[in-house]
Design a protein around this motif. Structure first.
Motif, short mmCIF file in Angstrom:
data_model
loop_
_atom_site.label_atom_id
_atom_site.label_comp_id
_atom_site.label_asym_id
_atom_site.label_seq_id
_atom_site.Cartn_x
_atom_site.Cartn_y
_atom_site.Cartn_z
N LYS A 75 26.35 21.42 14.13
CA LYS A 75 25.58 22.56 13.67
C LYS A 75 24.74 23.09 14.83
CE LYS A 75 22.03 23.89 10.30
NZ LYS A 75 21.12 23.39 9.22
N LYS A 76 24.61 24.41 14.89
CA LYS A 76 23.76 25.02 15.91
C LYS A 76 22.30 24.92 15.45
CE LYS A 76 26.66 26.78 19.01
NZ LYS A 76 27.93 26.24 18.48
N LYS A 77 21.47 24.46 16.37
CA LYS A 77 20.05 24.31 16.05
C LYS A 77 19.22 24.62 17.29
CE LYS A 77 16.64 20.97 14.35
NZ LYS A 77 16.42 19.56 13.91
N ALA A 78 18.17 25.42 17.08
CA ALA A 78 17.29 25.82 18.19
C ALA A 78 15.84 25.59 17.77
CB ALA A 78 17.50 27.27 18.56
N PRO A 79 15.20 24.57 18.32
CA PRO A 79 13.79 24.32 17.96
C PRO A 79 12.87 25.49 18.31
CG PRO A 79 14.75 22.43 19.10
CD PRO A 79 15.72 23.54 19.24
N ILE A 80 13.26 26.30 19.28
CA ILE A 80 12.42 27.42 19.70
C ILE A 80 12.76 28.70 18.95
CG2 ILE A 80 12.06 26.48 22.01
CD1 ILE A 80 14.20 28.36 23.05
N GLY A 81 13.78 28.67 18.09
CA GLY A 81 14.20 29.87 17.38
C GLY A 81 15.29 30.61 18.14
N PHE A 82 16.31 31.07 17.40
CA PHE A 82 17.44 31.74 18.08
C PHE A 82 17.06 33.10 18.65
CE2 PHE A 82 19.85 28.65 15.52
CZ PHE A 82 20.73 28.20 16.49
N HIS A 83 16.01 33.70 18.14
CA HIS A 83 15.59 34.98 18.71
C HIS A 83 15.09 34.78 20.15
CE1 HIS A 83 11.90 33.21 17.11
NE2 HIS A 83 11.22 33.99 17.93
N ARG A 84 14.43 33.65 20.43
CA ARG A 84 14.01 33.37 21.80
C ARG A 84 15.21 32.97 22.66
NH1 ARG A 84 8.73 29.97 22.73
NH2 ARG A 84 9.08 31.00 24.75
N VAL A 85 16.17 32.30 22.06
CA VAL A 85 17.41 31.97 22.79
C VAL A 85 18.09 33.24 23.26
CG1 VAL A 85 19.68 30.93 22.59
CG2 VAL A 85 17.71 29.78 21.57
N VAL A 86 18.18 34.24 22.38
CA VAL A 86 18.82 35.51 22.74
C VAL A 86 18.07 36.20 23.87
CG1 VAL A 86 19.41 37.81 21.88
CG2 VAL A 86 19.81 35.80 20.44
N GLU A 87 16.74 36.19 23.81
CA GLU A 87 15.95 36.84 24.86
C GLU A 87 16.15 36.15 26.22
OE1 GLU A 87 12.01 36.72 23.40
OE2 GLU A 87 12.32 38.30 21.90
N ILE A 88 16.19 34.82 26.22
CA ILE A 88 16.40 34.09 27.49
C ILE A 88 17.78 34.36 28.05
CG2 ILE A 88 16.59 31.79 28.50
CD1 ILE A 88 14.43 30.88 26.52
N LEU A 89 18.78 34.37 27.19
CA LEU A 89 20.16 34.63 27.65
C LEU A 89 20.29 36.06 28.16
CD1 LEU A 89 22.23 32.84 24.85
CD2 LEU A 89 21.68 32.00 27.15
N GLN A 90 19.64 37.00 27.51
CA GLN A 90 19.75 38.39 27.96
C GLN A 90 19.07 38.59 29.30
OE1 GLN A 90 17.44 41.09 28.22
NE2 GLN A 90 19.14 42.53 28.64
N ARG A 91 17.94 37.90 29.55
CA ARG A 91 17.27 38.01 30.85
C ARG A 91 18.13 37.46 31.97
NH1 ARG A 91 12.37 36.37 28.17
NH2 ARG A 91 12.69 34.24 28.95
N ASN A 92 19.03 36.55 31.65
CA ASN A 92 19.93 35.99 32.65
C ASN A 92 21.31 36.64 32.62
OD1 ASN A 92 18.52 33.43 33.95
ND2 ASN A 92 17.97 33.46 31.77
N ASN A 93 21.38 37.86 32.05
CA ASN A 93 22.60 38.68 32.08
C ASN A 93 23.79 37.98 31.42
OD1 ASN A 93 21.21 40.71 33.58
ND2 ASN A 93 21.57 39.53 35.46
N ALA A 94 23.55 37.44 30.25
CA ALA A 94 24.64 36.82 29.50
C ALA A 94 25.57 37.91 28.97
CB ALA A 94 24.08 35.99 28.35
N PRO A 95 26.86 37.65 28.88
CA PRO A 95 27.80 38.65 28.34
C PRO A 95 27.55 38.89 26.84
CG PRO A 95 28.92 36.57 28.75
CD PRO A 95 27.55 36.43 29.34
N VAL A 96 28.07 40.01 26.36
CA VAL A 96 27.84 40.41 24.97
C VAL A 96 28.43 39.39 24.01
CG1 VAL A 96 28.24 42.22 23.26
CG2 VAL A 96 27.78 42.83 25.64
N GLN A 97 29.60 38.81 24.33
CA GLN A 97 30.21 37.83 23.44
C GLN A 97 29.31 36.61 23.24
OE1 GLN A 97 31.61 39.19 26.09
NE2 GLN A 97 33.18 40.53 25.16
N VAL A 98 28.63 36.17 24.29
CA VAL A 98 27.71 35.04 24.17
C VAL A 98 26.47 35.43 23.38
CG1 VAL A 98 26.30 33.40 25.46
CG2 VAL A 98 28.55 34.05 26.32
#
Length: 491
Positions: free
Chosen positions: A398-421
């Motif tokens: 199961k996917k689990k993020a103690p910091i919240g997936f909204h913060r995961v998305v922000e961190i990935l976007q700052r590092n130029n993650a592709p749209v699929q990720v």
């Protein structure tokens, strides 16, 4: 006939006016020279006859004689006193008449620049004359200004003047009682600058034992002195004061702060090791122990990584060379460094991130946040997925993020993650409004379309159809959903 012609030519060639030439003297200059010659000739005449002439006053006595000088002095003094009396009787608006001195200058003195008795008085001599001084008394400064530098101020007045920024000497307060009264008045004035100034004076003029004993019952002044000593770095004086007050924990913390001034890493490690035995509280003792352990780990990691970097044996160090040393860095920075360069190492290694997490009891939120930032910077999306994937006791993942997936998305976007990720983790955001905002902001069209479909919002889905590219797969997907007759739309 020839004579008449010669007279006619002489008439036309002659004139009563002279033409201007540079050799001729100017008329005014010549007149000035003539006047000067006349004056000089007159002075010669006067000089010759000066000894033969005798000047007399109106009374018939020769001017310059002894009797004439005595009478003139007496008449001048009398007229001066009479003038003063009359001016006092008339009021403050009237002025005293100055005595009229008889002239003692002769005609020859006008040309010679001197009188018969002495040379002319200068302007400064005239102003400093005794007679004139009587009528122009000196304007003295107010008496209060002279008291600025006197020593007759009470402690209360001294504190008030110090609060107004006046210059006050504290040296007159010599007895212990006067000094303590001055300190109490400064504390009562609630002015930190004045309190500090008085404390500096007491620190300089009192023995330490007496000062410490008196400050023990004056907590406000004591706090000011402790803060002053910390700011000025007088560590020895501060430690003596804290020991006198029996503040053992503060003594230990003050000694621990000295490690900041030690630049050599090995000496700092030894100093921290000696600080472990100081009388800290239980919580502070654990922090000191962690600090010593962290520095010891950093020394080992730094030595190994420097060797690998210089030898060129690691591809990661060649592709991403280190920008700074890891020594004396905070724990979070050390964890990020370990996740960046040593993420795959076994737990038994000192440089392993899991080893650092276990040794220093790093919380899950802090560990996931730091590791996610490090692996996303390297664009290791597989490590990111493994970091956020958990397995339960039945073997289900199961996917689990103690910091919240909204913060995961922000961190990935700052590092130029592709749209699929990004779409994969945007779908895991639980709040619908937050999910739609993130999907719209980062152009995750599939997530927006699926969310409107799940909400059965035909109007919003139709409006979003205009925002996607015409003829794209997203437009076809929206059209397919809108034409599905099995969906029961809310609007």
């Amino acid at each position: 006939m020839s004579r008449a012609r010669a007279d006619e030519e002489e008439y036309w060639h002659s004139s009563k006016f002279r033409a201007f030439t540079f050799d001729d003297e100017d008329d005014e200059l010549s007149q000035l020279k003539e006047s000067k010659r006349a004056v000089n000739s007159l002075r010669d005449i006067v000089d010759d006859d000066d000894d033969d002439l005798e000047r007399v006053s109106w009374s018939g006595e020769p001017v310059g004689s002894i009797s004439w000088s005595i009478k003139e002095s007496a008449s001048g003094s009398t007229s001066s006193l009479d003038g003063r009396d009359s001016s006092l009787q008339k009021g403050s608006s009237s002025y005293a008449a100055l005595p009229k001195q008889a002239s003692s200058y002769s005609l020859s003195s006008l040309f010679k620049g001197r009188n018969k008795l002495s040379s002319f008085q200068s302007l400064s001599d005239a102003l400093t004359d005794t007679g004139v001084k009587n009528y122009a008394p000196e304007l003295r400064r107010p008496r209060a200004e002279y008291k600025d530098y006197s020593s007759d101020w009470s402690p209360k007045d001294t504190v008030r003047r110090m609060q107004r920024g006046k210059v006050c000497s504290l040296e007159r307060f010599r007895s212990l009682q006067d000094k303590l009264v001055l300190l109490d008045e400064a504390v009562a004035g609630h002015d930190g600058n004045v309190i500090t100034a008085v404390l500096i004076f007491l620190k300089r003029t009192l023995r330490r034992e007496i000062l410490f004993r008196e400050l023990e019952v004056r907590q406000v002044a004591l706090c000011h002195l402790i803060h002053f000593l910390r700011e000025t770095g007088e560590q020895k004086f501060l430690l003596d004061l804290l020991r006198f007050l029996d503040r053992t924990e503060e003594v230990a913390l003050s000694q621990y702060r000295e490690h900041l001034n030690i630049q050599d890493v090995e000496k700092r490690r030894e100093f921290l090791k000696s600080c472990i035995g100081l009388p800290f509280s239980a919580e502070d003792t654990s922090h000191i122990q962690d600090h010593y352990t962290l520095l010891e780990r950093q020394i080992i990691i730094e030595a190994n990584d420097r060797h690998l970097e210089m030898a060129g044996q690691s591809e990661l160090f060649r592709k991403y060379p280190r920008k700074a040393s890891i020594l004396n860095m905070p724990l979070v920075t050390t964890l990020f460094y370990s996740c960046f360069y040593h993420y795959t190492e076994a737990e038994g290694m000192f440089s392993s991130p899991t080893n650092l997490k276990k040794t220093f009891k790093i919380p899950d939120k802090q560990y996931v946040l730091t590791a996610l930032a490090a692996r996303a910077k390297l664009r290791a999306w597989g490590d990111v997925d493994a970091l956020l994937t958990t397995k339960n006791w039945l073997g289900y993942t199961k996917k689990k993020a103690p910091i919240g997936f909204h913060r995961v998305v922000e961190i990935l976007q700052r590092n130029n993650a592709p749209v699929q990720v990004l779409q994969e983790y945007v779908r895991l955001v639980e709040d619908v409004e937050t999910r739609l905002n993130l999907a719209t902001k980062y152009k995750c069209h599939d997530v927006v379309i699926e969310t409107y479909r799940d909400l059965k919002d035909r109007v919003q889905l139709t409006a979003y159809k205009c925002k996607v590219e015409r003829g794209s797969a997203e437009e076809e997907k929206i059209q397919s959903i809108l034409s599905n007759m099995q969906i029961r739309w809310k609007n």
